[in-house]
Design an enzyme around this catalytic site. Structure first.
Site, PDB file in Angstrom:
ATOM      1  N   GLU A 159       4.546   0.737 -10.798  1.00  0.00           N
ATOM      2  CA  GLU A 159       5.837   0.640  -9.898  1.00  0.00           C
ATOM      3  C   GLU A 159       7.175   1.410 -10.646  1.00  0.00           C
ATOM      4  OE1 GLU A 159       7.021  -3.414  -8.652  1.00  0.00           O
ATOM      5  OE2 GLU A 159       4.975  -4.020  -8.750  1.00  0.00           O
TER       6      GLU A 159
ATOM      7  N   HIS B 104      -1.362  -9.743 -37.449  1.00  0.00           N
ATOM      8  CA  HIS B 104      -2.482 -10.494 -37.595  1.00  0.00           C
ATOM      9  C   HIS B 104      -3.615  -9.705 -38.193  1.00  0.00           C
ATOM     10  CE1 HIS B 104      -0.848 -12.912 -34.195  1.00  0.00           C
ATOM     11  NE2 HIS B 104      -2.059 -13.825 -34.427  1.00  0.00           N
TER      12      HIS B 104
ATOM     13  N   GLY C 252       0.725  -1.281  -0.078  1.00  0.00           N
ATOM     14  CA  GLY C 252       0.101   0.161   0.033  1.00  0.00           C
ATOM     15  C   GLY C 252       0.900   1.291   0.064  1.00  0.00           C
TER      16      GLY C 252
ATOM     17  N   GLU D 135      -1.485   6.511  -3.236  1.00  0.00           N
ATOM     18  CA  GLU D 135      -2.672   7.324  -3.024  1.00  0.00           C
ATOM     19  C   GLU D 135      -3.169   8.254  -3.893  1.00  0.00           C
ATOM     20  OE1 GLU D 135      -1.885   9.485   0.763  1.00  0.00           O
ATOM     21  OE2 GLU D 135      -1.013   7.714   1.777  1.00  0.00           O
TER      22      GLU D 135
ATOM     23  N   THR E  55      -2.816  -3.826  -5.456  1.00  0.00           N
ATOM     24  CA  THR E  55      -2.988  -5.181  -6.038  1.00  0.00           C
ATOM     25  C   THR E  55      -3.175  -6.301  -4.998  1.00  0.00           C
ATOM     26  OG1 THR E  55      -1.553  -4.625  -8.050  1.00  0.00           O
ATOM     27  CG2 THR E  55      -1.915  -7.045  -7.696  1.00  0.00           C
TER      28      THR E  55
HETATM   29  C1  LIG Z   1      -3.406  -2.082 -12.186  1.00  0.00           C
HETATM   30  C2  LIG Z   1      -2.579  -1.265 -11.277  1.00  0.00           C
HETATM   31  C3  LIG Z   1      -1.892  -1.926 -10.200  1.00  0.00           C
HETATM   32  C4  LIG Z   1      -1.153  -1.422  -9.265  1.00  0.00           C
HETATM   33  N1  LIG Z   1      -0.774  -2.014  -8.305  1.00  0.00           N
HETATM   34  C5  LIG Z   1      -0.317  -1.227  -7.244  1.00  0.00           C
HETATM   35  C6  LIG Z   1       0.136  -1.678  -6.006  1.00  0.00           C
HETATM   36  O1  LIG Z   1      -0.200  -2.962  -5.818  1.00  0.00           O
HETATM   37  N2  LIG Z   1       0.612  -1.073  -5.016  1.00  0.00           N
HETATM   38  C7  LIG Z   1       0.834   0.519  -4.971  1.00  0.00           C
HETATM   39  O2  LIG Z   1       1.356   0.981  -4.077  1.00  0.00           O
HETATM   40  N3  LIG Z   1       0.633   1.021  -6.373  1.00  0.00           N
HETATM   41  C8  LIG Z   1       0.179   0.110  -7.378  1.00  0.00           C
HETATM   42  N4  LIG Z   1      -0.469   0.950  -8.420  1.00  0.00           N
HETATM   43  C9  LIG Z   1      -0.261   2.312  -8.736  1.00  0.00           C
HETATM   44  C10 LIG Z   1       1.016   2.714  -9.738  1.00  0.00           C
HETATM   45  O3  LIG Z   1       2.312   2.131  -8.985  1.00  0.00           O
HETATM   46  C11 LIG Z   1       0.866   4.123 -10.004  1.00  0.00           C
HETATM   47  O4  LIG Z   1      -0.199   4.109 -10.789  1.00  0.00           O
HETATM   48  C12 LIG Z   1       2.079   4.695 -10.624  1.00  0.00           C
HETATM   49  O5  LIG Z   1       3.097   4.821  -9.697  1.00  0.00           O
HETATM   50  C13 LIG Z   1       1.981   6.187 -11.210  1.00  0.00           C
HETATM   51  O6  LIG Z   1       0.971   6.963 -10.197  1.00  0.00           O
HETATM   52  P1  LIG Z   1      -0.200   7.686 -10.966  1.00  0.00           P
HETATM   53  O7  LIG Z   1      -1.057   6.684 -11.311  1.00  0.00           O
HETATM   54  O8  LIG Z   1      -0.637   8.455  -9.787  1.00  0.00           O
HETATM   55  O9  LIG Z   1       0.387   8.619 -11.859  1.00  0.00           O
HETATM   56  P2  LIG Z   1       1.269  10.155 -11.611  1.00  0.00           P
HETATM   57  O10 LIG Z   1       2.247  10.062 -10.565  1.00  0.00           O
HETATM   58  O11 LIG Z   1       0.185  11.080 -11.561  1.00  0.00           O
HETATM   59  O12 LIG Z   1       1.753  10.428 -13.241  1.00  0.00           O
HETATM   60  C14 LIG Z   1       0.825  10.708 -14.263  1.00  0.00           C
HETATM   61  C15 LIG Z   1       2.106  10.927 -15.408  1.00  0.00           C
HETATM   62  O13 LIG Z   1       3.002  11.947 -15.202  1.00  0.00           O
HETATM   63  C16 LIG Z   1       4.395  11.424 -14.969  1.00  0.00           C
HETATM   64  N5  LIG Z   1       5.215  12.023 -14.252  1.00  0.00           N
HETATM   65  C17 LIG Z   1       4.799  12.250 -12.762  1.00  0.00           C
HETATM   66  N6  LIG Z   1       5.932  12.640 -12.188  1.00  0.00           N
HETATM   67  C18 LIG Z   1       6.778  13.099 -12.967  1.00  0.00           C
HETATM   68  C19 LIG Z   1       8.420  13.468 -12.914  1.00  0.00           C
HETATM   69  N7  LIG Z   1       8.902  13.743 -11.940  1.00  0.00           N
HETATM   70  N8  LIG Z   1       9.005  13.331 -14.070  1.00  0.00           N
HETATM   71  C20 LIG Z   1       8.407  13.130 -15.440  1.00  0.00           C
HETATM   72  N9  LIG Z   1       7.212  12.408 -15.629  1.00  0.00           N
HETATM   73  C21 LIG Z   1       6.326  12.498 -14.347  1.00  0.00           C
HETATM   74  C22 LIG Z   1       4.078   9.768 -15.056  1.00  0.00           C
HETATM   75  O14 LIG Z   1       5.379   9.344 -15.714  1.00  0.00           O
HETATM   76  C23 LIG Z   1       2.783   9.805 -15.715  1.00  0.00           C
HETATM   77  O15 LIG Z   1       3.140   9.626 -17.221  1.00  0.00           O
HETATM   78  C24 LIG Z   1      -1.098   0.082  -9.497  1.00  0.00           C
HETATM   79  C25 LIG Z   1      -1.668   0.730 -10.500  1.00  0.00           C
HETATM   80  C26 LIG Z   1      -2.519   0.196 -11.474  1.00  0.00           C
HETATM   81  C27 LIG Z   1      -3.041   0.908 -12.488  1.00  0.00           C
END
Ligand SMILES: Cc1cc2nc3c(=O)[nH]c(=O)nc-3n(C[C@H](O)[C@H](O)[C@H](O)COP(=O)(O)OP(=O)(O)OC[C@H]3O[C@@H](n4cnc5c(N)ncnc54)[C@H](O)[C@@H]3O)c2cc1C
Length: 382
Positions: free
Chosen positions: A366, A341, A124, A127, A158
């Site tokens: 991740e 395909h 976890g 957020e 997950t």
């Molecule tokens: C199916 C699924 C399973 C998951 N499982 C887990 C889990 O088990 N545990 C857990 O803790 N999380 C989990 N996650 C969360 C996942 O790790 C996050 O979605 C991911 O870290 C990105 O965070 P965000 O979605 O808030 O995107 P944001 O951080 O808001 O990013 C949005 C965009 O901005 C870009 N960006 C952000 N900061 C920067 C920067 N400094 N420089 C350049 N680009 C930047 C990102 O690359 C991205 O393209 C899961 C997500 C999904 C969809």
């Protein structure tokens, strides 16, 4: 240098491949279509030892090296991203932190069940307001007598809201450091603790048979002994866990690319147009040649990173490289595979579009590709 796998590693590849073909391939499309997490299949994966592979036998694991585990994830992803996700998240970021940072009592209490596949543990960190910025955590934990009281929420976790979910590791703010920055600590929060609610998330484009959860903590009282490691170590624990997690996401990219490539190769040999198999057209055969070359590059990069980890040498940069390369490489391979395909590639019946969809998470989860490049650039001193 020795590029040969050991006999044990070869055996693991063979066994997991056989299992994936026999047990996962027949049900993968249906589970994906109906967005169903299968506890039954997870238990079966547990029975053949796919949880806790790198954990010592004394805690219920298999005591293999990390590369063996990565090969297992690769073979699962060759057939289905969702089941590979359940195993990868269940190991690297699920039971992994308990094994790596837990006390003897915590390991004895949780690991045997988690290694059996009868139970799953979540990681976890993310957020709603703290995704890529893992230091943006808003969930708090305040000490009240001999308990910590947690408040906040987590998203996209997950394995945290299915019938096998035993609990989740939660990063929370536990105070302010001397330098004015937040202090983070991690807690082991068991499913069913009053005030802790886990809600499954639906409507995913990819990994549709993997369980994803929204978590809510409303004055959740956690006994002091459920803090993971020492107070203030949370952020370090999470980052270290993600280094290993990246290897398993890279394995999903590599295995997924292999699976999509094999479908495309078979199709190119059997689909005739203009009086010959389409694989005879250079435009098609060069796509397949590029795929074969990129898969080979990805495998070498990933196995080298695992080798470093198994040698107890630094591997963060190599893990970031393997993760971004294998993820994006699978994107290119899956794209070629669908293209080869033709129209049939867009139909679920042909199975290749699932690889195309499942790939996208690998660019984001991740640590997105952008964050991996940040890690690599920092290592270059930029
Ligand atoms: C199916 C699924 C399973 C998951 N499982 C887990 C889990 O088990 N545990 C857990 O803790 N999380 C989990 N996650 C969360 C996942 O790790 C996050 O979605 C991911 O870290 C990105 O965070 P965000 O979605 O808030 O995107 P944001 O951080 O808001 O990013 C949005 C965009 O901005 C870009 N960006 C952000 N900061 C920067 C920067 N400094 N420089 C350049 N680009 C930047 C990102 O690359 C991205 O393209 C899961 C997500 C999904 C969809």
């Amino acid at each position: 240098m020795d590029f040969d796998l050991t006999k044990a590693q070869e055996m693991i590849r063979k066994e997991v491949r056989r299992f994936a073909q026999a047990q996962i391939a027949p049900v993968a499309a249906q589970l994906d279509e109906t967005e169903t997490f299968s506890a039954q299949l997870t238990r079966k994966m547990g029975k053949i030892g796919l949880f806790g592979m790198f954990v010592p036998e004394g805690f219920g694991g298999q005591d293999t090296d990390y590369l063996s585990y990565i090969i297992a994830v690769e073979e699962l992803a060759r057939v289905d991203g969702s089941q590979a996700a359940t195993v990868a998240a269940g190991n690297s970021i699920g039971l992994g932190p308990i094994y790596q940072f837990g006390t003897e009592a915590q390991k004895q209490k949780y690991l045997p069940r988690l290694c059996s596949g009868e139970a799953l543990w979540g990681f976890g960190l993310t957020e709603p307001e703290a995704g890529s910025d893992a230091g943006g955590t808003r969930t708090t934990a305040a000490l009240d007598g001999d308990h910590w009281v947690l408040n906040g929420s987590k998203i996209f976790i997950t394995n945290a809201a299915c019938e096998l979910s035993l609990g989740v590791t939660v990063q929370a703010v536990t105070g302010v450091r001397d330098n004015g920055k937040p202090e983070y600590s991690c807690f082991l929060v068991e499913t069913g603790t009053p005030g802790f609610k886990a809600v499954p998330m639906h409507g995913k484009m990819m990994w549709r048979a993997s369980n994803t959860a929204l978590l809510y903590f409303d004055n959740v009282r956690i006994p002091e002994e459920n803090m993971l490691g020492d107070r203030g170590d949370g952020f370090h624990q999470m980052l270290q866990t993600l280094d290993s997690g990246r290897l398993s996401l890279a394995a999903m990219g590599l295995g997924g690319a292999q699976g999509a490539f094999e479908l495309a190769l078979k199709y190119a040999r059997t689909r005739n147009q203009f009086g010959q198999p389409i694989g005879k057209f250079q435009a098609v055969s060069f796509k397949l040649a590029d795929c074969a070359m990129e898969i080979e590059c990805g495998r070498n990069l990933l196995y080298k990173a695992c080798w470093l980890k198994d040698q107890h040498r630094p591997f963060s940069k190599e893990a970031a490289m393997a993760k971004v390369y294998c993820s994006e490489m699978m994107g290119r391979v899956a794209n070629h595979a669908v293209q080869i395909h033709g129209g049939y590639g867009l139909m679920k019946e042909y199975g290749v579009e699932r690889f195309y969809r499942d790939q996208k998470l690998l660019d984001i989860g991740e640590g997105s590709s952008e964050i991996q490049r940040l890690v690599i650039a920092r290592d270059l001193g930029l």
